[in-house]
Design a protein around this motif. Sequence first.
Motif, PDB file in Angstrom:
ATOM      1  N   LYS A  96     -39.256  36.310  42.240  1.00  0.00           N
ATOM      2  CA  LYS A  96     -39.410  37.663  41.684  1.00  0.00           C
ATOM      3  C   LYS A  96     -38.163  38.076  40.902  1.00  0.00           C
ATOM      4  CE  LYS A  96     -40.652  42.388  43.194  1.00  0.00           C
ATOM      5  NZ  LYS A  96     -42.014  42.565  42.650  1.00  0.00           N
ATOM      6  N   THR A  97     -37.032  38.099  41.585  1.00  0.00           N
ATOM      7  CA  THR A  97     -35.779  38.451  40.909  1.00  0.00           C
ATOM      8  C   THR A  97     -34.613  38.071  41.808  1.00  0.00           C
ATOM      9  OG1 THR A  97     -34.594  40.234  39.762  1.00  0.00           O
ATOM     10  CG2 THR A  97     -35.627  40.815  41.845  1.00  0.00           C
ATOM     11  N   GLU A 148     -39.290  48.182  39.290  1.00  0.00           N
ATOM     12  CA  GLU A 148     -39.699  47.771  37.943  1.00  0.00           C
ATOM     13  C   GLU A 148     -39.433  48.907  36.972  1.00  0.00           C
ATOM     14  OE1 GLU A 148     -43.680  46.363  37.673  1.00  0.00           O
ATOM     15  OE2 GLU A 148     -43.142  44.348  38.317  1.00  0.00           O
ATOM     16  N   LYS A 149     -38.671  48.622  35.945  1.00  0.00           N
ATOM     17  CA  LYS A 149     -38.401  49.605  34.902  1.00  0.00           C
ATOM     18  C   LYS A 149     -39.060  49.140  33.615  1.00  0.00           C
ATOM     19  CE  LYS A 149     -35.664  52.763  36.768  1.00  0.00           C
ATOM     20  NZ  LYS A 149     -34.217  52.793  36.784  1.00  0.00           N
ATOM     21  N   LYS A 150     -39.724  50.062  32.903  1.00  0.00           N
ATOM     22  CA  LYS A 150     -40.343  49.709  31.639  1.00  0.00           C
ATOM     23  C   LYS A 150     -39.276  49.651  30.545  1.00  0.00           C
ATOM     24  CE  LYS A 150     -44.974  51.391  32.621  1.00  0.00           C
ATOM     25  NZ  LYS A 150     -46.009  52.383  32.355  1.00  0.00           N
ATOM     26  N   VAL A 151     -39.337  48.578  29.759  1.00  0.00           N
ATOM     27  CA  VAL A 151     -38.402  48.423  28.645  1.00  0.00           C
ATOM     28  C   VAL A 151     -38.959  49.199  27.457  1.00  0.00           C
ATOM     29  CG1 VAL A 151     -37.252  46.789  27.115  1.00  0.00           C
ATOM     30  CG2 VAL A 151     -37.734  46.151  29.489  1.00  0.00           C
ATOM     31  N   SER A 216     -43.574  51.147  25.533  1.00  0.00           N
ATOM     32  CA  SER A 216     -43.007  50.304  26.598  1.00  0.00           C
ATOM     33  C   SER A 216     -44.038  49.233  26.928  1.00  0.00           C
ATOM     34  CB  SER A 216     -42.662  51.147  27.813  1.00  0.00           C
ATOM     35  OG  SER A 216     -43.725  51.990  28.144  1.00  0.00           O
ATOM     36  N   GLU A 218     -43.205  45.651  28.002  1.00  0.00           N
ATOM     37  CA  GLU A 218     -42.878  44.798  29.141  1.00  0.00           C
ATOM     38  C   GLU A 218     -42.081  45.577  30.182  1.00  0.00           C
ATOM     39  OE1 GLU A 218     -39.239  42.363  27.262  1.00  0.00           O
ATOM     40  OE2 GLU A 218     -41.094  42.386  26.112  1.00  0.00           O
ATOM     41  N   THR A 219     -42.059  45.029  31.392  1.00  0.00           N
ATOM     42  CA  THR A 219     -41.273  45.647  32.467  1.00  0.00           C
ATOM     43  C   THR A 219     -40.217  44.656  32.931  1.00  0.00           C
ATOM     44  OG1 THR A 219     -42.820  44.856  34.151  1.00  0.00           O
ATOM     45  CG2 THR A 219     -43.180  47.076  33.280  1.00  0.00           C
ATOM     46  N   SER A 220     -39.095  45.159  33.390  1.00  0.00           N
ATOM     47  CA  SER A 220     -38.070  44.286  33.964  1.00  0.00           C
ATOM     48  C   SER A 220     -37.666  44.867  35.307  1.00  0.00           C
ATOM     49  CB  SER A 220     -36.861  44.186  33.036  1.00  0.00           C
ATOM     50  OG  SER A 220     -36.124  45.382  33.065  1.00  0.00           O
ATOM     51  N   LEU A 221     -37.301  43.966  36.227  1.00  0.00           N
ATOM     52  CA  LEU A 221     -36.887  44.403  37.565  1.00  0.00           C
ATOM     53  C   LEU A 221     -35.406  44.736  37.542  1.00  0.00           C
ATOM     54  CD1 LEU A 221     -38.870  41.897  39.707  1.00  0.00           C
ATOM     55  CD2 LEU A 221     -38.848  44.331  40.118  1.00  0.00           C
ATOM     56  N   VAL A 222     -35.073  45.901  38.055  1.00  0.00           N
ATOM     57  CA  VAL A 222     -33.685  46.333  38.084  1.00  0.00           C
ATOM     58  C   VAL A 222     -33.281  46.564  39.536  1.00  0.00           C
ATOM     59  CG1 VAL A 222     -32.049  48.098  37.337  1.00  0.00           C
ATOM     60  CG2 VAL A 222     -33.912  47.414  35.814  1.00  0.00           C
TER      61      VAL A 222
END
Length: 514
Positions: A96-97, A148-151, A216, A218-222
């Motif tokens: 996942k991350t 998950e944050k949307k880019v 927005s 894609e999403t990225s995990l922060v």
Amino acid sequence: MNGGDEVVAAPAGPPHPLEWKFSQVFGERTAGEEVQEVDIISAIEFDKSGDHLATGDRGGRVVLFERTDTKDHGGSSRDLERVDYSIGRHPEFRYKTEFQSHEPEFDYLKSLEIEEKINKIRWCQIANGALFLLSTNDKTIKFWKVQEKKVKKISEMNVDPSKSMGNGSIASSSNSSSSRPYLANGGSPDRYNYISNDFSFPPGGIPSLRLPMVSSHETSLVARCRRVYAHAHDYHINSISNNSDGETFISADDLRINLWNLEISNQSFNIVDVKPANMEDLTEVITSAEFHPTHCNTLAYSSSKGSIRLVDLRQSALCDSHAKLFEEQEAPGSRSFFTEIIASISDIKFGKDGRYILSRDYMTLKLWDINMDSGPVATFQVHEYLRPKLCDLYENDSIFDKFECCLSGDGLRLATGSYSNLFRVFGCAPGSAEATTLEASKNPMRRLVPTPSRPSRSLGNSITRVVRRGAETPGVDANGNSFDFTTKLLHLAWHPSENSIACAAANSLYMYYA
């Protein structure tokens, strides 16, 4: 039959031994590949749902994995239909991350290096789709939020570049002309858009003037560190454990246990302190501590003398006196130089319902009933064939290895690790003789030779030495295989609701199902 109308069910026998199969591996080594010290896994933990798995390593990193074989590839497994594993499918996780949880530090007051190695990871309650977890090294605990944050991207610009410089368009120019009407009130023609002299609005407006659109895709995990709980331990932290109230947790070092509120990082309450006035009088240290799974006022901690103390937080603010003490009486005449070293408990775990405590010392697993403090209800020999080798194990410091243990969600089985990357699974249901030896490899059963090792339930029998095939041969285990003290399986975790085990062999994470 009873009176012609009631059927009396026959008593159910012990469950059948499980047949374990390889599921997947992450970070598999190729033959002869050297393992970097920082990549060695030092902590493993499933979350309560079993849909997420976290590992920590000696390099201070936390790696998260998520379940993918649930029906909708991502929902909670508690309310989703599971895959039928009998048709060859198996629980699957994917990477996942990962994030850097701890960095190496230096304590200038004590001239002490603090390594970044992750000692323990504990999952907290999920909120608003975000994952929360606690991780600790020797001195500092951190509270992490993974979300998950949307880019966001600006997808359409003001000006259509293909039409921006033509006649009747809005353009940007550095030429100055006093006769040109400016779109902006006042200002310099070098900085603002202007309308050309022969400008005329086309019917229906200007097609190329568009407002910027923020989209927005894609999403990225922060991963964000929410709180740091520091400067509360003089000695190395060996345990952290969340409370069932969802608000507090404990951290334990060799001599003290502190109680924290998740929201308050600058103060904690010392609830257990075993430090004597004179350190020369120190006879035992705290080795592990855990909260009861459902009673927020109860916790247990183990010691280097092989005892477990149950503490009730309602009795007093400083819990120096225990509510219950669990220890096994030493058999007369069995004492040796190694007795106290191998009696030290390296890990304790409560069963899911809180009725039983599982403890691991160097040679055995013991199962304790919290309602019965006269002795363990069952003792399981993990690697009895090493008893003649205790002198060698002391010489190479292996006798101080700290093996973890775990219980299945249904409480019918328990597991722990050993040397040569082996781990043992025992049945603890009444009448069960299940004792399986598995290897952390793609073929877990390849070293398996049936060696029934029934748990000894009486206090006297648990001390009795069991001599099996291979026990007297140097460097050979109970199954006749050579054993290797450098490859040890210290960390493993059982899925909370299924027969699935994750275990760490050096830098590789192996997963098995039954």
